[in-house]
Design an enzyme around this catalytic site. Structure first.
Site, short mmCIF file in Angstrom:
data_model
loop_
_atom_site.label_atom_id
_atom_site.label_comp_id
_atom_site.label_asym_id
_atom_site.label_seq_id
_atom_site.Cartn_x
_atom_site.Cartn_y
_atom_site.Cartn_z
N GLU A 74 70.84 -38.61 -42.30
CA GLU A 74 71.30 -38.22 -43.64
C GLU A 74 71.61 -39.48 -44.41
O GLU A 74 72.36 -40.34 -43.93
CB GLU A 74 72.56 -37.36 -43.54
N HIS B 293 76.51 -27.32 -43.81
CA HIS B 293 77.75 -27.80 -44.40
C HIS B 293 78.83 -26.73 -44.31
O HIS B 293 78.71 -25.67 -44.88
CB HIS B 293 77.63 -28.26 -45.85
N GLY C 41 78.41 -29.91 -37.92
CA GLY C 41 79.12 -31.03 -37.30
C GLY C 41 80.62 -30.87 -37.22
O GLY C 41 81.18 -30.75 -36.13
N HIS C 42 81.29 -30.87 -38.37
CA HIS C 42 82.74 -30.98 -38.39
C HIS C 42 83.41 -29.90 -37.55
O HIS C 42 84.31 -30.20 -36.74
CB HIS C 42 83.24 -30.92 -39.84
N HIS D 79 81.65 -37.05 -36.88
CA HIS D 79 83.12 -37.06 -36.75
C HIS D 79 83.60 -37.49 -35.37
O HIS D 79 84.80 -37.71 -35.18
CB HIS D 79 83.69 -35.75 -37.25
N ASN E 183 75.60 -32.50 -35.83
CA ASN E 183 76.01 -33.70 -36.57
C ASN E 183 77.20 -34.36 -35.83
O ASN E 183 78.24 -33.73 -35.67
CB ASN E 183 76.39 -33.27 -37.99
N ARG F 156 82.25 -45.12 -43.19
CA ARG F 156 83.56 -44.59 -42.75
C ARG F 156 83.48 -43.95 -41.37
O ARG F 156 84.48 -43.84 -40.68
CB ARG F 156 84.11 -43.59 -43.77
N THR G 20 83.79 -35.43 -48.36
CA THR G 20 82.54 -35.06 -47.68
C THR G 20 81.50 -34.87 -48.77
O THR G 20 81.79 -35.10 -49.94
CB THR G 20 82.74 -33.79 -46.82
N THR G 21 80.28 -34.48 -48.39
CA THR G 21 79.22 -34.35 -49.40
C THR G 21 79.49 -33.12 -50.26
O THR G 21 79.33 -31.99 -49.81
CB THR G 21 77.85 -34.24 -48.70
N ARG H 271 77.01 -43.49 -44.10
CA ARG H 271 77.51 -43.54 -45.48
C ARG H 271 77.59 -44.97 -45.97
O ARG H 271 77.74 -45.91 -45.18
CB ARG H 271 78.89 -42.87 -45.58
N GLU I 244 67.27 -28.55 -47.54
CA GLU I 244 68.43 -28.05 -46.81
C GLU I 244 69.41 -27.48 -47.84
O GLU I 244 69.82 -28.18 -48.77
CB GLU I 244 69.10 -29.17 -45.99
N HIS J 8 74.99 -39.25 -40.49
CA HIS J 8 75.04 -39.70 -41.88
C HIS J 8 75.61 -41.11 -41.92
O HIS J 8 76.79 -41.31 -41.61
CB HIS J 8 75.93 -38.73 -42.68
N1 PXP Z 1 74.03 -31.09 -43.66
C1 PXP Z 1 74.25 -32.12 -44.51
C2 PXP Z 1 73.15 -32.54 -45.42
C3 PXP Z 1 75.48 -32.79 -44.51
O1 PXP Z 1 75.69 -33.80 -45.38
C4 PXP Z 1 76.47 -32.42 -43.59
C5 PXP Z 1 77.76 -33.16 -43.52
O2 PXP Z 1 77.53 -34.49 -43.20
C6 PXP Z 1 76.18 -31.35 -42.70
C7 PXP Z 1 74.97 -30.70 -42.78
C8 PXP Z 1 77.17 -30.90 -41.67
O3 PXP Z 1 78.31 -30.38 -42.31
P1 PXP Z 1 79.60 -30.07 -41.44
O4 PXP Z 1 80.03 -31.35 -40.84
O5 PXP Z 1 80.56 -29.53 -42.47
O6 PXP Z 1 79.20 -29.05 -40.41
#
Ligand code: PXP
Length: 243
Positions: free
Chosen positions: A72, A192, A214-215, A12, A9, A51, A102-103, A47, A153, A45
């Site tokens: 996403e 996530h 991602g993060h 960021h 992802n 952002r 975040t989600t 949004r 997911e 994603h």
């Molecule tokens: N999966 C989904 C559905 C998400 O919304 C996110 C965050 O955008 C991620 C995975 C990735 O999460 P993270 O950035 O915390 O790794």
């Protein structure tokens, strides 16, 4: 055992770019680097408040990357029309609140079944593989199955945030949900909050087919570089999988 896919992802990277405006760092360049480092897909994603990822980023990702793109998106008319325009490989439907950082939590598929049904149908009719981002709750899995989505997911945020016995409990819920997904014929993904510390137990669950991360990867890239952070995550996933 089957190879576990890694979706990187790149949201960021856009967060950092947007802190100053302009073009640097470019999330599309990050997507190309992720591909070279062993990612199997790119996740982004868009949004409602834009952002991080922008409409132009989505367009460029859809046109320029060769890996499958996982879009996403919130369950809104605006996002459906963007998805239908770009036709990504996959769309993951996520809950979205403007004020959240975040989600937070999964989508209430059971509670929003009637409004989600036509939306999922339109995406699937366009050949987009739809997944539902849900908590590890059998009721939400069953509702996703009834909706006709082929993929779910599982939200791993609570597992990653917890410590000690609470983390063990959250992990058991994820494991049970992954088994339930397999039993009812849903492809299971997870994501996530995953990091080097939390990825291995989740990656070792055989019925999970894909992780979206991602993060942590972008944060770790500050210290060791994006290529190295993705390669290390890939290695941990493969070790956990015994592949
Ligand atoms: N999966 C989904 C559905 C998400 O919304 C996110 C965050 O955008 C991620 C995975 C990735 O999460 P993270 O950035 O915390 O790794």
């Amino acid at each position: 055992m089957n190879r576990l896919r890694l979706g990187v992802n790149i949201d960021h990277v856009a967060t950092i770019r947007n802190a100053r405006g302009g073009r640097h760092p470019d999330p599309v360049r990050a997507a190309h680097m992720a591909a070279a480092a062993g990612a199997d897909g790119i996740t982004a994603h868009l949004r409602e408040d834009r952002r991080h990822i922008s409409d132009r980023d989505m367009e460029r990702l859809a046109n320029e990357i060769t890996l499958p793109l996982n879009f996403e998106m919130a369950a809104t008319e605006e996002m459906v029309s963007i998805a239908l325009r770009h036709r990504p490989h996959a769309a993951c439907i996520v809950p979205e609140k403007r004020e959240e950082r975040t989600t937070e939590g999964g989508l209430d598929v059971a509670g929003q079944f009637a409004s989600l049904k036509p939306l999922v149908g339109r995406l699937m009719d366009a050949g987009i593989r739809v997944s539902m981002f849900i908590e590890a709750d059998p009721k939400q899995l069953d509702a996703s199955k009834a909706l006709g989505a082929p993929v779910i997911e599982l939200h791993t945020g609570a597992y990653c945030d917890a410590e000690g016995e609470e983390r063990d409990r959250e992990f058991s819920r994820i494991k049970a949900a992954a088994a339930h997904a397999e039993a009812i014929g849903l492809e299971c993904h997870a994501g996530h909050g995953l990091s080097y510390d939390t990825v291995k137990p989740v990656a070792a669950i055989p019925s999970i087919m894909e992780l979206n991360i991602g993060h942590f990867l972008v944060g770790e890239a500050i210290f060791i570089g994006l290529d190295a952070s993705i390669r290390h995550m890939r290695r941990l996933m493969d070790e956990a999988r015994g592949s």
